[in-house]
Motif scaffolding. Structure first.
Motif, mmCIF file in Angstrom:
data_model
loop_
_atom_site.group_PDB
_atom_site.id
_atom_site.type_symbol
_atom_site.label_atom_id
_atom_site.label_comp_id
_atom_site.label_asym_id
_atom_site.label_seq_id
_atom_site.Cartn_x
_atom_site.Cartn_y
_atom_site.Cartn_z
ATOM 1 N N GLN A 6 -89.982 21.374 -27.279
ATOM 2 C CA GLN A 6 -90.011 19.235 -28.045
ATOM 3 C C GLN A 6 -88.717 19.007 -28.328
ATOM 4 N N LEU A 7 -87.972 19.570 -29.338
ATOM 5 C CA LEU A 7 -86.417 19.252 -29.532
ATOM 6 C C LEU A 7 -85.822 19.763 -28.735
ATOM 7 N N ASN A 8 -85.336 19.788 -28.044
ATOM 8 C CA ASN A 8 -85.106 19.871 -26.628
ATOM 9 C C ASN A 8 -85.279 18.858 -25.204
ATOM 10 N N GLU A 9 -86.009 18.628 -25.830
ATOM 11 C CA GLU A 9 -87.340 16.955 -24.468
ATOM 12 C C GLU A 9 -86.111 16.403 -25.583
ATOM 13 N N ASP A 10 -86.342 16.086 -26.776
ATOM 14 C CA ASP A 10 -85.849 15.098 -27.726
ATOM 15 C C ASP A 10 -84.683 14.901 -27.835
ATOM 16 N N GLY A 11 -84.032 16.065 -27.345
ATOM 17 C CA GLY A 11 -82.107 15.942 -27.553
ATOM 18 C C GLY A 11 -81.464 16.474 -28.805
ATOM 19 N N LYS A 12 -82.478 17.015 -28.844
ATOM 20 C CA LYS A 12 -81.821 17.453 -30.654
ATOM 21 C C LYS A 12 -81.115 18.532 -30.613
ATOM 22 N N LEU A 13 -81.163 19.643 -29.157
ATOM 23 C CA LEU A 13 -80.616 21.398 -29.531
ATOM 24 C C LEU A 13 -79.404 21.248 -28.786
ATOM 25 N N GLY A 14 -79.253 19.469 -27.356
ATOM 26 C CA GLY A 14 -77.709 19.471 -26.962
ATOM 27 C C GLY A 14 -77.855 19.812 -25.577
ATOM 28 N N CYS A 15 -77.414 19.560 -24.682
ATOM 29 C CA CYS A 15 -77.083 20.893 -23.657
ATOM 30 C C CYS A 15 -75.612 20.886 -22.502
ATOM 31 N N GLU A 16 -76.140 21.616 -21.696
ATOM 32 C CA GLU A 16 -74.531 21.700 -20.925
ATOM 33 C C GLU A 16 -73.914 20.301 -20.286
ATOM 34 N N ARG A 17 -73.071 19.801 -20.048
ATOM 35 C CA ARG A 17 -72.318 18.649 -19.108
ATOM 36 C C ARG A 17 -71.745 18.875 -18.359
ATOM 37 N N PHE A 18 -70.953 20.174 -18.208
ATOM 38 C CA PHE A 18 -69.458 20.359 -17.124
ATOM 39 C C PHE A 18 -69.179 21.316 -17.453
ATOM 40 N N PHE A 19 -69.940 21.691 -15.784
ATOM 41 C CA PHE A 19 -68.884 23.405 -16.269
ATOM 42 C C PHE A 19 -68.583 23.791 -15.117
ATOM 43 N N ALA A 20 -66.507 24.123 -15.277
ATOM 44 C CA ALA A 20 -65.569 24.506 -13.796
ATOM 45 C C ALA A 20 -65.033 25.520 -13.885
ATOM 46 N N GLY A 21 -65.813 26.462 -12.917
ATOM 47 C CA GLY A 21 -65.449 28.065 -12.435
ATOM 48 C C GLY A 21 -66.750 28.696 -11.555
ATOM 49 N N LYS A 22 -66.902 29.971 -11.489
ATOM 50 C CA LYS A 22 -67.281 30.459 -10.595
ATOM 51 C C LYS A 22 -68.934 30.696 -10.820
ATOM 52 N N THR A 23 -69.951 30.577 -10.161
ATOM 53 C CA THR A 23 -71.405 30.738 -10.798
ATOM 54 C C THR A 23 -71.279 31.913 -10.338
ATOM 55 N N ARG A 32 -79.291 21.910 -40.164
ATOM 56 C CA ARG A 32 -80.616 21.775 -39.901
ATOM 57 C C ARG A 32 -81.114 22.533 -38.601
ATOM 58 N N LEU A 33 -80.758 22.773 -38.147
ATOM 59 C CA LEU A 33 -81.263 23.479 -36.835
ATOM 60 C C LEU A 33 -81.644 25.279 -37.046
ATOM 61 N N ILE A 34 -80.409 25.469 -37.764
ATOM 62 C CA ILE A 34 -80.872 27.021 -38.805
ATOM 63 C C ILE A 34 -82.672 26.834 -39.463
#
Length: 129
Positions: A68-85, A45-47
């Protein structure tokens, strides 16, 4: 270099990643990332949305629609990162459901340890060290 695991019918939800920038400052980033993805907005659907918007040939509308898609939560989001920035911090970085970092547990490039709680705007509200 990336190893990625996709959620069924949608995009990646887990990734082992290594990247570095060109030039003197390598800006290396590596670690494990996890994302939340909505079940009701598949990659297919995103494509289709992306293709339709590109056909309009309107960069401003394209950017606004994806915001708007991002604001509506349709694109998902990063929740966790473990590592080196890229700043040389090594640790655990947890994000809220809007993708904002809310907890950082890390060792900085000077070997100082940090445990920080952040508000939704990214301000440190509690530091335990």
């Amino acid at each position: 270099m990336v190893y990625s695991v996709d959620q069924r019918n949608t995009d990646q939800i887990m990734q082992l990643q290594y990247s570095e920038a060109a030039g003197k400052e390598k800006g290396r980033v590596y670690g494990l990332k996890l994302w939340d993805r909505p079940d009701d907005f598949t990659l297919e659907r995103l494509i289709k949305v992306d293709d339709s918007l590109k056909k309009l040939n309107d960069p401003v509308l394209y950017k606004k629609a994806f915001a708007q898609l991002n604001e509506d939560g349709k694109l998902g989001c990063e929740r966790f990162f473990a590592g080196k920035t890229s700043d040389g911090e090594v640790g655990l970085f947890l994000r809220d459901s809007n993708g904002k970092v809310r907890l950082r547990i890390y060792v900085d490039k000077n070997n100082a340890t940090h445990i920080e709680s952040l508000d939704a705007k990214g301000n440190v509200v509690k530091s335990d060290l």
